[in-house]
Design a protein around this motif. Structure first.
Motif, short mmCIF file in Angstrom:
data_model
loop_
_atom_site.label_atom_id
_atom_site.label_comp_id
_atom_site.label_asym_id
_atom_site.label_seq_id
_atom_site.Cartn_x
_atom_site.Cartn_y
_atom_site.Cartn_z
N GLU A 267 2.06 -6.69 -1.64
CA GLU A 267 2.13 -5.56 -0.72
C GLU A 267 2.98 -4.43 -1.30
O GLU A 267 2.61 -3.26 -1.19
CB GLU A 267 2.68 -6.02 0.62
CG GLU A 267 1.78 -7.05 1.26
CD GLU A 267 1.82 -7.05 2.78
OE1 GLU A 267 2.92 -6.92 3.34
OE2 GLU A 267 0.74 -7.18 3.38
N ASP A 268 4.09 -4.77 -1.89
CA ASP A 268 4.92 -3.70 -2.46
C ASP A 268 4.14 -2.89 -3.48
O ASP A 268 4.16 -1.67 -3.46
CB ASP A 268 6.19 -4.29 -3.10
CG ASP A 268 7.24 -4.65 -2.05
OD1 ASP A 268 7.00 -4.37 -0.86
OD2 ASP A 268 8.30 -5.18 -2.42
N TYR B 29 1.04 -1.01 -1.54
CA TYR B 29 1.42 0.09 -0.66
C TYR B 29 1.97 1.26 -1.45
O TYR B 29 1.72 2.41 -1.13
CB TYR B 29 2.44 -0.37 0.39
CG TYR B 29 1.82 -1.25 1.46
CD1 TYR B 29 0.45 -1.23 1.69
CD2 TYR B 29 2.60 -2.09 2.25
CE1 TYR B 29 -0.13 -2.03 2.66
CE2 TYR B 29 2.03 -2.90 3.23
CZ TYR B 29 0.67 -2.86 3.43
OH TYR B 29 0.10 -3.65 4.40
N ILE C 215 2.87 -12.58 -1.59
CA ILE C 215 2.30 -11.50 -0.78
C ILE C 215 3.27 -10.32 -0.71
O ILE C 215 2.85 -9.16 -0.77
CB ILE C 215 1.94 -12.03 0.61
CG1 ILE C 215 0.70 -12.91 0.50
CG2 ILE C 215 1.67 -10.87 1.59
CD1 ILE C 215 0.36 -13.67 1.77
N ASN C 216 4.55 -10.62 -0.61
CA ASN C 216 5.53 -9.52 -0.65
C ASN C 216 5.32 -8.68 -1.90
O ASN C 216 5.33 -7.45 -1.85
CB ASN C 216 6.96 -10.07 -0.69
CG ASN C 216 7.45 -10.47 0.68
OD1 ASN C 216 6.78 -10.19 1.68
ND2 ASN C 216 8.59 -11.10 0.74
N GLY D 263 -0.74 3.37 -2.50
CA GLY D 263 -1.65 3.89 -1.48
C GLY D 263 -2.79 2.97 -1.09
O GLY D 263 -3.81 3.42 -0.57
N TYR D 264 -2.64 1.69 -1.34
CA TYR D 264 -3.68 0.74 -0.96
C TYR D 264 -3.23 -0.11 0.22
O TYR D 264 -2.05 -0.39 0.36
CB TYR D 264 -4.01 -0.20 -2.12
CG TYR D 264 -4.91 0.43 -3.15
CD1 TYR D 264 -6.27 0.13 -3.17
CD2 TYR D 264 -4.42 1.35 -4.06
CE1 TYR D 264 -7.11 0.72 -4.10
CE2 TYR D 264 -5.25 1.96 -4.99
CZ TYR D 264 -6.59 1.63 -5.01
OH TYR D 264 -7.43 2.22 -5.91
N HIS D 265 -4.18 -0.51 1.00
CA HIS D 265 -3.92 -1.46 2.06
C HIS D 265 -4.18 -2.86 1.56
O HIS D 265 -4.91 -3.05 0.60
CB HIS D 265 -4.85 -1.19 3.24
CG HIS D 265 -4.16 -0.49 4.34
ND1 HIS D 265 -4.60 -0.45 5.62
CD2 HIS D 265 -3.02 0.21 4.32
CE1 HIS D 265 -3.77 0.24 6.34
NE2 HIS D 265 -2.80 0.67 5.59
N VAL D 266 -3.61 -3.81 2.28
CA VAL D 266 -3.79 -5.21 1.88
C VAL D 266 -4.31 -5.98 3.08
O VAL D 266 -3.73 -5.89 4.17
CB VAL D 266 -2.45 -5.81 1.42
CG1 VAL D 266 -2.63 -7.28 1.09
CG2 VAL D 266 -1.91 -5.05 0.22
N VAL D 267 -5.38 -6.69 2.90
CA VAL D 267 -5.92 -7.50 3.98
C VAL D 267 -5.78 -8.96 3.57
O VAL D 267 -6.31 -9.38 2.53
CB VAL D 267 -7.40 -7.17 4.24
CG1 VAL D 267 -7.94 -8.04 5.34
CG2 VAL D 267 -7.53 -5.70 4.60
N ARG E 31 -10.03 1.77 -0.63
CA ARG E 31 -8.60 1.76 -0.94
C ARG E 31 -7.90 0.65 -0.16
O ARG E 31 -6.79 0.83 0.37
CB ARG E 31 -7.95 3.12 -0.67
CG ARG E 31 -8.33 4.17 -1.72
CD ARG E 31 -7.53 5.44 -1.59
NE ARG E 31 -6.21 5.35 -2.21
CZ ARG E 31 -5.98 5.48 -3.52
NH1 ARG E 31 -6.97 5.66 -4.35
NH2 ARG E 31 -4.76 5.41 -3.99
N ALA E 32 -8.58 -0.46 -0.10
CA ALA E 32 -7.98 -1.66 0.49
C ALA E 32 -8.32 -2.81 -0.45
O ALA E 32 -9.39 -2.82 -1.05
CB ALA E 32 -8.55 -1.93 1.87
#
Lengths: 331, 331
Positions: free
Chosen positions: A84-85, A88, A80-81, A91-95, A62-63
């Motif tokens: 990420e919006d 997130y 990236i904004n 429910g996912y992360h962003v690397v 979940r990333a």
DNA sequence: AAAAATCCTGAAAACGATTGCATAAATTAA
DNA sequence: TTAATTTATGCAATCGTTTTCAGGATTTTT
């Protein structure tokens, strides 16, 4: 804030972990009273499932990974904004990884993200990336990939891009309508998809207005400031243009700088047009107009496609290519 | 690229997973020949330990969280570069969150990162954060926290900051030496540590040169462009200053914009000084000089402190406060 | 040759959650 | 009353690793 596990709850309520687990996910097998009991206790102790345990269980992190040339660039930070919006909220992360326009770094980023078991990646290719062998290698093992902005020619991938052709066309046409006739075009290496499309837009606009394309006014260069400077100098030595149309965020700024330094050698009417998302371009002088890409939206759209794919059962067979409109920001 | 597990290797070589595990970590208990056999096979099939399994095992995610007001800001994106370089080189992931100058968002970010089990966080407070109750709540449960740039007054935390006092002092003194006598200071809300320190530097420089502090020339405002504009207007209505010294990246730009719009009402000698890491400030006109913070280094230092703490056995008892030098970028 | 020491390997538990299967208890049907 | 059914719960395996413990095999010591 103590970390509570299922086992802790089970022990406290004298139940088994399985009952607690099922109660929390509202399984039909569990008595209503037990469910309430468990739910209340879980709430009280602020229970949160351990995402790492879940990841291990169902082999999903979940990333998602994001590879961009650099984040210190408004276009990418806005994209990236958006990413990420979208991520997130689901429910996912962003690397985030940066390739710094290097193929080597891009490969390292990929390896790193793959080893870290991200579920998929969003990538905008580095300026040095000629082919996508290194990506194909991973994309087989059900590792979803979505390209955005700088995409490869290859079929068989999801892509989200700006309408580079129309954006460049509009900018060039604007300049022509301002009476410009010798419009220089300095742009990124031809290996990038965006370069070709923008160059086409530029040429098409000239053609439409009966202006001959002068290849001496077209320069390709990399992301080194010196190269940009050299390109501007070469063009000015050849013939002073009455407008510059330069592409690619970073590169456009390097050109603008060289242009600013030699502005006094040019007619006061000379105009400068960039293809960047710089959010302070209106504060520049001499004025800097730009073609702006919907970076934030590009981010959300690309992330949405990736996450939809990750969450869909069946394998996707037809690949989307989304093209978003640009607009001109005239200073 | 297929994913291989210890079990796969064990099966292939007719060994137990424990033997394979030990062989790979070069345990003294394992026969040299077995080690070589295992190592070669592991290499051949490109074995990589599953980081998620490791995380579960030792209750560490090997990921750190970063909370900043926004990444589309050169100071923060440079700091993030530093953080990522340090973290990735030590095998950690970085999860970036933006508070968008909102306390609510900052709380959400914290909860999110905590639930995702990051091992610690690096944070630069939002402009609305008055106290750090919400952070204390987490920092108890061995969740390491390092503050950078915008730090709280509280003792008991690691902090990495720029020498805001000296930076502001130097900028103000520079302006004074240029012959400026009425230097306006527009800065961020007094809740932020950086605000107070910079204000002090400004006052001290005036004092040193025998210029009285005029409170009408000092304005605090938030991050809304309109507020900045209003502040500039108020000051100009009161008395035209011969210099502006404005703080905080984003805010300084808003002020600069208002200033640029009303430049014609000011003497040609009026100067503008910001406290930002904007990497294109030299392209602005009228000229924009700035106090620049070592953002990248701030990132690496803060990350280093956090990771050192995470990797050290014993609990840290004395907290470091690192103060980095700024420099002036005169345009 | 027996006892002790050394070397090598494997079984099993642990981390936290989910879930198929088994089963005890309660209820209903015969 | 007994058998069949329903209801509610627990046991144990699983995901991929590491690590403690145990033990078999070989070598060394007496």
């Amino acid at each position: 804030m103590e970390v509570v596990t299922l086992k802790d709850i089970a022990k406290a309520l004298n139940l088994s972990t399985s009952t607690v687990s099922r109660a929390l996910r509202d399984s039909y097998e569990i008595n209503e009273k037990t469910k309430i009991l468990v739910a209340e206790y879980a709430k009280k102790v602020n229970y949160r499932p351990n995402p790492i345990a879940l990841s291990l269980k169902d082999n999903k992190s979940r990333a998602i990974g994001v590879i961009v040339p650099e984040i210190a660039n408004n276009f990418f930070s806005q994209a990236i904004n958006g990413i990420e919006d979208e991520a997130y909220s689901r429910g996912y992360h962003v690397v985030i990884c940066q390739s710094h326009e290097s193929l080597e770094r891009e490969k390292e980023n990929l390896r790193h993200l793959f080893e870290r078991r991200v579920d998929g990646i969003l990538i905008s290719l580095s300026g040095k990336t000629m082919d996508i062998e290194h990506i194909l290698e991973y994309s087989e093992s059900n590792f979803a990939v979505v390209f955005f902005d700088r995409v490869p020619d290859s079929e068989g991938f999801h892509k989200v891009v700006a309408d580079n052709f129309l954006g460049a066309f509009a900018a060039t046409e604007y300049l022509i309508k301002q009476g410009k006739k010798r419009i220089a075009h300095i742009t990124s290496p031809l290996t990038l998809s965006i370069t070709k499309e923008r160059l086409e837009g530029y040429k098409k606009a000239l053609e439409k207005h009966g202006i001959e394309v002068d290849n001496q006014l077209i320069k390709h260069c990399g992301f080194d400031p010196e190269e940009a400077k050299a390109a501007v100098n070469e063009i000015m030595n050849y013939q002073n243009p009455d407008a510059f149309f330069t592409c690619s965020d970073r590169l456009a700024l390097h050109c603008y700088e060289a242009y600013q330094n030699r502005k006094n050698e040019l007619s006061a009417e000379t105009e400068f047009f960039g293809f960047t998302n710089l959010n302070v371009s209106h504060l520049f002088s001499p004025k800097l107009s730009t073609v702006v890409q919907p970076a934030y939206e590009m981010g959300t759209r690309a992330a949405k496609i990736l996450l939809d794919q990750l969450e869909s059962k069946r394998k996707v067979k037809d690949f989307e290519k989304i093209v978003l409109e640009t607009y001109l920001k005239i200073s």
